[in-house]
Design an enzyme around this catalytic site. Structure first.
Site, short mmCIF file in Angstrom:
data_model
loop_
_atom_site.label_atom_id
_atom_site.label_comp_id
_atom_site.label_asym_id
_atom_site.label_seq_id
_atom_site.Cartn_x
_atom_site.Cartn_y
_atom_site.Cartn_z
N CYS A 164 1.07 -1.38 -0.15
CA CYS A 164 0.06 -0.16 0.19
C CYS A 164 0.82 1.49 0.01
O CYS A 164 1.27 1.52 1.13
CB CYS A 164 -0.94 -0.12 1.09
SG CYS A 164 -1.93 1.39 1.28
N CYS A 169 -0.37 3.97 2.25
CA CYS A 169 -0.21 4.01 3.73
C CYS A 169 1.37 4.23 4.01
O CYS A 169 1.71 4.59 5.10
CB CYS A 169 -0.66 2.42 4.20
SG CYS A 169 -1.84 1.78 3.42
N ASP A 170 2.26 3.85 3.10
CA ASP A 170 3.63 3.75 3.74
C ASP A 170 4.70 4.65 2.87
O ASP A 170 5.56 4.64 3.22
CB ASP A 170 4.04 2.20 3.53
CG ASP A 170 3.38 1.15 4.41
OD1 ASP A 170 2.96 1.69 5.34
OD2 ASP A 170 3.14 0.05 4.08
#
Ligand code: NAP
Length: 308
Positions: free
Chosen positions: A134, A137-138
């Protein structure tokens, strides 16, 4: 035991739309969120192809709006995960979650899909320490870093382009010399000076000491292997349907996608399915919303036929 008319399993676009429609039909649906409230879209930075938002909208904003709209018509959302179902004995269907047991007259399964793994050494060990599924997300953790993106589809390029906001360099590792992604994304990726491609190549191993440091690559045409340093490996090689819960109870194809008829009904009357859990082909917010709408409407009609 909590009794419900309709339980929607999953809170992505399909689930929230099924909840909106069954809510408007006065069925007071209960949505059991699953472990990712909003589903995959809540991890998507920007949705540019959902009609009605000419400037795009972020995934979390879209989810919040869908949730509010469903709740306005009586849908209730509980943040919990279904751990067990008994669907094969007909109504009432029985469901267990971490915190509760339920009976329902009808169930709409919208459990979506999860990212596929490469299955190479190091992949599992380094999740959260350099291996990610992701970018939204990261990506932030890879500011000025060097990352590899695996895959040649729309997801790989879209997420790879997103990563160029943070990373110094993004190298896309693809097992062929031709991309599967659509033309627009291909053009944008080729034009981006931070993106390079490593063609005909697979990752054989992800290595490091506490975090990702290198990967071993193998060229499928020449057989040549090389180890290259990198800070992160982002894997976008497709998805598998989240249907483990329903094995032996609902009919599935050979991959595990639920089989539905043209009314979104599964092999068990009264159990409907919508979104990516039954759709290996389109996998768009717009199609999931359409399928959720159809499943909600058909669920209402089916319940009417069961009365009296
Ligand atoms: P996908 O289209 O199935 O692409 C998966 C990619 O990963 C392919 O390039 C495939 O290689 C590669 N791959 C698969 N297994 C692999 C393995 N074991 N090792 C190495 N590479 C592997 O998946 P996706 O990109 O997630 O897209 C899924 C669907 O969602 C598509 O219909 C796509 O159009 C849609 N989508 C649309 C958008 C958008 O419209 N903006 C964004 C994201 C996704 P091969 O090419 O050799 O098979």
């Amino acid at each position: 035991m909590q009794k419900e008319k309709v339980i929607v399993i999953g809170s992505g676009p399909a689930g929230l739309t099924a909840a909106l429609y069954t809510g408007r039909a006065q069925l007071n649906p209960l949505v059991i969120s699953g472990n990712q409230l909003g589903g995959q879209i809540s991890l998507t930075y920007e949705v540019e192809n959902y009609p009605g938002f000419p400037k795009g909208i972020t995934g979390p904003e879209l989810v919040e709006a869908m949730q509010k709209q469903a709740e306005r018509f009586g849908a209730r959302l509980t943040v919990d995960e279904v751990t067990e179902v008994d669907l094969s004995h007909g109504r009432p269907f029985r469901l267990k979650t971490h915190g509760e047991e339920y009976e329902a007259d009808a169930v709409i399964v919208c459990t979506g899909a999860s990212p596929k793994r490469l299955g190479v050494p190091g992949e599992e060990d380094f999740i959260g320490r350099g291996v990610s599924f992701c970018a939204t997300c990261d990506g932030f953790f890879f500011r000025e870093k060097d990352v590899l993106v695996v895959g040649g589809g729309d997801s790989a390029l879209e997420e790879g382009l997103f990563l160029t906001r943070f990373a110094r360099r993004v190298r896309v590792v693809h097992r062929r010399d031709k991309l599967r992604a659509g033309d627009t994304l291909q053009r944008r990726a080729f034009a981006n000076e931070k993106i390079d491609f490593i063609w005909d190549t697979v990752i054989e191993e992800i290595k490091g000491d506490g975090k990702v440091e290198t990967v071993r690559l193998r060229n499928l045409k020449t057989g040549e292997e090389q180890e290259t340093p990198t800070d992160g490996v982002f894997i976008f090689i497709g998805h598998y349907p989240n249907t483990d819960l329903f094995k032996g109870q609902l009919e599935m194809d050979e991959i595990g996608y639920l089989i539905t008829d043209e009314r979104m009904m599964t092999s068990v009357p009264g159990v409907f399915a919508a979104g990516e859990v039954q759709d290996p082909v389109f996998r768009q917010v717009a199609t999931s919303v359409g399928q959720g709408c159809a499943a909600g409407m058909m669920c209402e009609r089916w319940l009417e036929t069961q009365e009296g």
